[in-house]
Design a protein around this motif. Sequence first.
Motif, short mmCIF file in Angstrom:
data_model
loop_
_atom_site.label_atom_id
_atom_site.label_comp_id
_atom_site.label_asym_id
_atom_site.label_seq_id
_atom_site.Cartn_x
_atom_site.Cartn_y
_atom_site.Cartn_z
N MET A 1 0.84 -1.20 0.00
CA MET A 1 0.00 0.00 0.00
C MET A 1 0.87 1.24 0.00
SD MET A 1 -2.87 -1.11 2.81
CE MET A 1 -1.64 -1.85 3.89
N PRO A 2 0.89 2.00 -1.09
CA PRO A 2 1.76 3.16 -1.19
C PRO A 2 1.50 4.16 -0.08
CG PRO A 2 0.75 2.62 -3.32
CD PRO A 2 0.07 1.80 -2.30
N GLY A 3 2.57 4.72 0.42
CA GLY A 3 2.46 5.80 1.39
C GLY A 3 2.15 5.37 2.80
N VAL A 4 2.07 4.06 3.05
CA VAL A 4 1.77 3.59 4.40
C VAL A 4 3.00 3.74 5.28
CG1 VAL A 4 1.11 1.61 5.80
CG2 VAL A 4 -0.02 2.01 3.63
N SER A 5 2.83 4.27 6.46
CA SER A 5 3.96 4.50 7.37
C SER A 5 4.59 3.19 7.81
CB SER A 5 3.47 5.26 8.60
OG SER A 5 4.38 5.17 9.66
N SER A 6 5.89 3.26 8.11
CA SER A 6 6.60 2.06 8.57
C SER A 6 6.13 1.62 9.95
CB SER A 6 8.11 2.32 8.60
OG SER A 6 8.42 3.31 9.55
N THR A 7 5.36 2.50 10.64
CA THR A 7 4.88 2.14 11.98
C THR A 7 3.56 1.40 11.94
OG1 THR A 7 3.83 4.30 12.19
CG2 THR A 7 6.06 4.10 13.06
N VAL A 8 2.99 1.23 10.72
CA VAL A 8 1.71 0.52 10.61
C VAL A 8 1.87 -0.91 11.12
CG1 VAL A 8 0.13 -0.53 8.95
CG2 VAL A 8 0.68 1.89 8.76
N HIS A 9 0.90 -1.34 11.90
CA HIS A 9 0.91 -2.69 12.47
C HIS A 9 -0.45 -3.31 12.18
CE1 HIS A 9 1.08 -5.30 16.40
NE2 HIS A 9 1.03 -6.02 15.31
N GLN A 10 -0.48 -4.25 11.24
CA GLN A 10 -1.73 -4.92 10.92
C GLN A 10 -2.04 -5.96 11.99
OE1 GLN A 10 -1.83 -6.45 6.90
NE2 GLN A 10 -0.67 -4.73 6.11
N PRO A 11 -3.29 -6.09 12.39
CA PRO A 11 -3.64 -7.07 13.43
C PRO A 11 -3.43 -8.50 12.94
CG PRO A 11 -5.61 -6.12 12.46
CD PRO A 11 -4.45 -5.33 11.93
N PRO A 12 -3.33 -9.45 13.87
CA PRO A 12 -3.13 -10.86 13.48
C PRO A 12 -4.25 -11.35 12.58
CG PRO A 12 -2.85 -10.57 15.85
CD PRO A 12 -3.37 -9.29 15.33
N GLN A 13 -3.87 -12.16 11.60
CA GLN A 13 -4.84 -12.75 10.68
C GLN A 13 -4.49 -14.22 10.47
OE1 GLN A 13 -5.73 -10.11 7.14
NE2 GLN A 13 -3.98 -8.98 7.95
N GLU A 25 1.20 -11.81 11.39
CA GLU A 25 1.03 -10.40 11.73
C GLU A 25 2.07 -9.61 10.94
OE1 GLU A 25 0.24 -8.29 16.07
OE2 GLU A 25 1.17 -10.25 15.94
N ILE A 26 1.70 -8.42 10.47
CA ILE A 26 2.60 -7.63 9.63
C ILE A 26 2.85 -6.26 10.25
CG2 ILE A 26 2.95 -6.58 7.35
CD1 ILE A 26 1.22 -8.78 6.16
N PHE A 27 4.13 -5.85 10.24
CA PHE A 27 4.54 -4.52 10.67
C PHE A 27 5.18 -3.83 9.46
CE2 PHE A 27 4.68 -7.29 14.29
CZ PHE A 27 4.36 -6.53 15.41
N GLY A 28 4.84 -2.56 9.24
CA GLY A 28 5.58 -1.78 8.25
C GLY A 28 4.88 -1.55 6.93
N ASP A 29 5.56 -0.83 6.07
CA ASP A 29 5.08 -0.40 4.77
C ASP A 29 4.89 -1.59 3.84
OD1 ASP A 29 4.89 0.68 2.16
OD2 ASP A 29 6.09 2.42 2.72
N GLY A 30 3.74 -1.62 3.16
CA GLY A 30 3.44 -2.71 2.25
C GLY A 30 4.38 -2.80 1.06
N ASN A 31 5.09 -1.71 0.74
CA ASN A 31 6.02 -1.72 -0.38
C ASN A 31 7.46 -1.97 0.05
OD1 ASN A 31 4.11 -1.23 -2.40
ND2 ASN A 31 4.15 0.97 -2.00
#
Length: 309
Positions: A1-13, A25-31
């Motif tokens: 996902m362009p422009g997503v901050s490196s601090t983004v933390h997606q919840p567990p899936q 679980e994912i942490f960080g920029d999608g690119n």
Amino acid sequence: MPGVSSTVHQPPQLARANGIDICYEIFGDGNAEPMFLIMGLGAQMVIWDDAFCQKLAARGFRVIRFDNRDIGQSSKMHGGKRLTPFELLKLRLFKIPVEAPYKLSDMAQDTIALMDTLGIRSAHLVGASMGGMIAQEIAITFPERVRSLTSIMSTTGDPRLPGPTREAAALLMAPPPKTKEEYIERFAKTWKMLRVGSFPEDEALDRARAERTFLRGLNPAGVGRQLRAILASGSRKQRLHGVKAPTLVIHGTVDPLVNPAGGRDTAASIPNAKLMMIEGMGHALPLRMWPDIIDAIDKHAHGAAAKAA
């Protein structure tokens, strides 16, 4: 996902991969450069501390941690009796292999299948202990999927290498705790022994860490099956000679569970591997050692990416 901050933390899936459900679980920029963190024996993905993952994400990585099969919130498997001292004796003295419902190669397939599900063609792999063994297996069998390999406090599986200390071996064979309080007490005692020495800042977090793992769900039989998987998988030493991925080996000088010789043997077995021995580190990633470890992983992975570009 362009422009997503490196601090983004997606919840567990949950992802369906290799015929099982894997909690990730994912942490960080999608690119950002994808980096998979693979945990060790009986250890849930949250043993890769949230802040550790966030610090790696801040270095420009899309950090993915996950529960291995048979642990945490990933699928529970079946079969395999509790390992006995007699089986270990047969393995050591007579090289009679331990039987297991699955092997490390199956756990490597789990990781590859999770990568497929997430649409990730290749990634940096960072594995700790059994996770290092799984990452090595991936680098051997699926070389095109590995951008770089970092093997931490792990080993080649060569049976001639020194084993764990008596205290660490007893820990592996101890019956599981029966109550929450007993589990929390065992957790603190275990990590104090594995860290070797005084780490008050980590000891202060042990209760909260134990409660988190307890709430996510325990599976003592699964830990036993994972141990069988390690023992049934044999040595990777000869096959590691063919690894092409840029490799960094990190190991503590006082590791009581995986003897430091295991790290040295891993580095010696993989062409052009770099070896980083950390003075005073046991079989854990203590807070005060994070800066050196994170710097080393960052430099190694970004260095490999630059060379591949």
